[in-house]
Design a protein around this motif. Structure first.
Motif, PDB file in Angstrom:
ATOM      1  N   GLN A  48      -4.948 -15.557 -11.960  1.00 47.24           N
ATOM      2  CA  GLN A  48      -5.498 -14.896 -10.773  1.00 47.24           C
ATOM      3  C   GLN A  48      -4.368 -14.557  -9.807  1.00 47.24           C
ATOM      4  O   GLN A  48      -3.510 -15.396  -9.522  1.00 47.24           O
ATOM      5  N   GLU A  49      -4.368 -13.319  -9.341  1.00 45.16           N
ATOM      6  CA  GLU A  49      -3.389 -12.883  -8.337  1.00 45.16           C
ATOM      7  C   GLU A  49      -4.140 -12.481  -7.080  1.00 45.16           C
ATOM      8  O   GLU A  49      -5.033 -11.639  -7.117  1.00 45.16           O
ATOM      9  N   LYS A  50      -3.789 -13.114  -5.995  1.00 44.83           N
ATOM     10  CA  LYS A  50      -4.396 -12.827  -4.705  1.00 44.83           C
ATOM     11  C   LYS A  50      -3.347 -12.169  -3.821  1.00 44.83           C
ATOM     12  O   LYS A  50      -2.291 -12.739  -3.563  1.00 44.83           O
ATOM     13  N   SER A  51      -3.648 -10.941  -3.377  1.00 47.91           N
ATOM     14  CA  SER A  51      -2.737 -10.233  -2.479  1.00 47.91           C
ATOM     15  C   SER A  51      -3.348 -10.181  -1.093  1.00 47.91           C
ATOM     16  O   SER A  51      -4.469  -9.689  -0.919  1.00 47.91           O
ATOM     17  N   LEU A  52      -2.623 -10.711  -0.126  1.00 51.99           N
ATOM     18  CA  LEU A  52      -3.089 -10.703   1.257  1.00 51.99           C
ATOM     19  C   LEU A  52      -2.256  -9.715   2.050  1.00 51.99           C
ATOM     20  O   LEU A  52      -1.026  -9.671   1.911  1.00 51.99           O
ATOM     21  N   SER A  53      -2.918  -8.913   2.877  1.00 57.18           N
ATOM     22  CA  SER A  53      -2.211  -7.879   3.634  1.00 57.18           C
ATOM     23  C   SER A  53      -1.150  -8.460   4.560  1.00 57.18           C
ATOM     24  O   SER A  53      -0.162  -7.804   4.872  1.00 57.18           O
ATOM     25  N   MET A  54      -1.333  -9.715   4.961  1.00 56.52           N
ATOM     26  CA  MET A  54      -0.391 -10.334   5.892  1.00 56.52           C
ATOM     27  C   MET A  54       0.793 -11.009   5.189  1.00 56.52           C
ATOM     28  O   MET A  54       1.731 -11.439   5.826  1.00 56.52           O
ATOM     29  N   LEU A  55       0.730 -11.082   3.846  1.00 58.57           N
ATOM     30  CA  LEU A  55       1.810 -11.722   3.099  1.00 58.57           C
ATOM     31  C   LEU A  55       2.438 -10.736   2.133  1.00 58.57           C
ATOM     32  O   LEU A  55       1.748  -9.911   1.535  1.00 58.57           O
ATOM     33  N   SER A  56       3.762 -10.810   1.960  1.00 61.93           N
ATOM     34  CA  SER A  56       4.455  -9.894   1.057  1.00 61.93           C
ATOM     35  C   SER A  56       4.370 -10.360  -0.395  1.00 61.93           C
ATOM     36  O   SER A  56       4.391  -9.551  -1.321  1.00 61.93           O
ATOM     37  N   GLU A  57       4.260 -11.677  -0.597  1.00 61.35           N
ATOM     38  CA  GLU A  57       4.205 -12.209  -1.959  1.00 61.35           C
ATOM     39  C   GLU A  57       2.761 -12.480  -2.382  1.00 61.35           C
ATOM     40  O   GLU A  57       1.916 -12.856  -1.571  1.00 61.35           O
ATOM     41  N   LYS A  58       2.499 -12.301  -3.674  1.00 62.40           N
ATOM     42  CA  LYS A  58       1.180 -12.594  -4.222  1.00 62.40           C
ATOM     43  C   LYS A  58       1.010 -14.098  -4.432  1.00 62.40           C
ATOM     44  O   LYS A  58       1.969 -14.804  -4.707  1.00 62.40           O
ATOM     45  N   ILE A  59      -0.231 -14.560  -4.281  1.00 60.17           N
ATOM     46  CA  ILE A  59      -0.554 -15.952  -4.568  1.00 60.17           C
ATOM     47  C   ILE A  59      -1.101 -15.996  -5.992  1.00 60.17           C
ATOM     48  O   ILE A  59      -2.136 -15.398  -6.295  1.00 60.17           O
ATOM     49  N   THR A  60      -0.384 -16.665  -6.883  1.00 63.25           N
ATOM     50  CA  THR A  60      -0.765 -16.694  -8.295  1.00 63.25           C
ATOM     51  C   THR A  60      -1.253 -18.070  -8.708  1.00 63.25           C
ATOM     52  O   THR A  60      -0.651 -19.087  -8.369  1.00 63.25           O
ATOM     53  N   GLU A 179     -10.874  -5.676  -1.194  1.00 61.76           N
ATOM     54  CA  GLU A 179     -11.674  -5.849   0.017  1.00 61.76           C
ATOM     55  C   GLU A 179     -11.330  -4.764   1.041  1.00 61.76           C
ATOM     56  O   GLU A 179     -10.265  -4.140   0.978  1.00 61.76           O
ATOM     57  N   GLY A 180     -12.224  -4.543   1.972  1.00 59.70           N
ATOM     58  CA  GLY A 180     -12.011  -3.535   3.005  1.00 59.70           C
ATOM     59  C   GLY A 180     -10.812  -3.826   3.878  1.00 59.70           C
ATOM     60  O   GLY A 180     -10.217  -2.917   4.476  1.00 59.70           O
ATOM     61  N   THR A 181     -10.407  -5.086   3.952  1.00 66.45           N
ATOM     62  CA  THR A 181      -9.259  -5.490   4.777  1.00 66.45           C
ATOM     63  C   THR A 181      -7.930  -5.118   4.135  1.00 66.45           C
ATOM     64  O   THR A 181      -6.877  -5.208   4.776  1.00 66.45           O
ATOM     65  N   GLY A 182      -7.967  -4.721   2.850  1.00 63.72           N
ATOM     66  CA  GLY A 182      -6.728  -4.462   2.123  1.00 63.72           C
ATOM     67  C   GLY A 182      -6.329  -5.614   1.225  1.00 63.72           C
ATOM     68  O   GLY A 182      -5.442  -5.475   0.380  1.00 63.72           O
ATOM     69  N   ASP A 183      -6.963  -6.777   1.394  1.00 60.67           N
ATOM     70  CA  ASP A 183      -6.721  -7.912   0.502  1.00 60.67           C
ATOM     71  C   ASP A 183      -7.338  -7.605  -0.865  1.00 60.67           C
ATOM     72  O   ASP A 183      -8.311  -6.863  -0.968  1.00 60.67           O
TER      73      ASP A 183
END
Length: 206
Positions: A48-60, A179-183
């Protein structure tokens, strides 16, 4: 962790580089549904890769995935943390470290919607749902199913959901939820075993 977890041809090509849009959507739907009807269970590894608009790195994170008809799902995260989620029909069990929680999807709309999406994607029924506007694209090895929610409850959670399907056996390779937030959350399924024997105990909620 699932919680942390059609336009012009020019637009379609820009959004889905390397893919061309299918003109006969009904044929794909039927083929997908026919194959999915023969799939009673799936066992696989997942990343699973989680991309958050506030973070540059993905959470894997990584783990094991089990699914069995009609509506049973087990996702067991093993890296970098231990987290377990079991869906057994209308009931969800979550174990996060030492914390345990039981939720009824009847009373929790968020869990109900997200779990329904994952199960519908695997079963191939999402394409026939009135909750989405769908478009399908293809390249040499995969189909890409793009789902845009038209249901207000779903559109509050997701902007689009994109599923890649292996042309060889119509099994799901990835599910990406934007998501609508860009995440975004993307699930990659590997080492898939179709119709594996999965004991009842894997989905037991005590």
């Amino acid at each position: 962790m699932l919680m942390v977890i059609a336009g012009s041809a020019i637009t379609a090509q820009a959004q889905h580089a390397g893919y061309t849009q299918l003109s006969d959507l009904s044929k794909f739907k039927q083929q997908f549904a026919d194959v999915a009807a023969k799939i009673n269970s799936i066992k696989s590894d997942f990343t699973q890769e989680k991309s958050l608009s506030m973070l540059s790195e993905k959470i894997t994170s990584k783990g094991k995935f089990w699914y069995r008809k009609p509506n049973m799902l087990r996702m067991e995260y093993t890296q970098p943390f231990s987290y377990l989620m079991i869906l057994n029909k209308d009931n969800v069990y979550i174990k996060d470290g030492q914390k345990e929680n039981k939720v009824s999807t009847r009373s929790n709309k968020v869990f109900k919607q997200i779990n329904k999406i994952v199960v519908d994607c695997i079963q191939g029924t999402a394409l026939n749902s009135g909750d989405f506007k769908s478009a399908v694209y293809e390249n040499k090895g995969t189909y890409l199913v793009s789902l845009s929610p038209v249901n207000k409850q779903l559109s509050d959670f997701f902007k689009t959901i994109e599923i890649t399907v292996d042309k060889k056996d119509y099994s799901v390779n990835t599910i990406e939820m934007l998501e609508g937030t860009g995440d975004s959350t993307t699930l990659h399924f590997t080492n898939k075993e179709i119709n594996a024997n999965i004991p009842d105990a894997f989905f037991a909620i005590k």
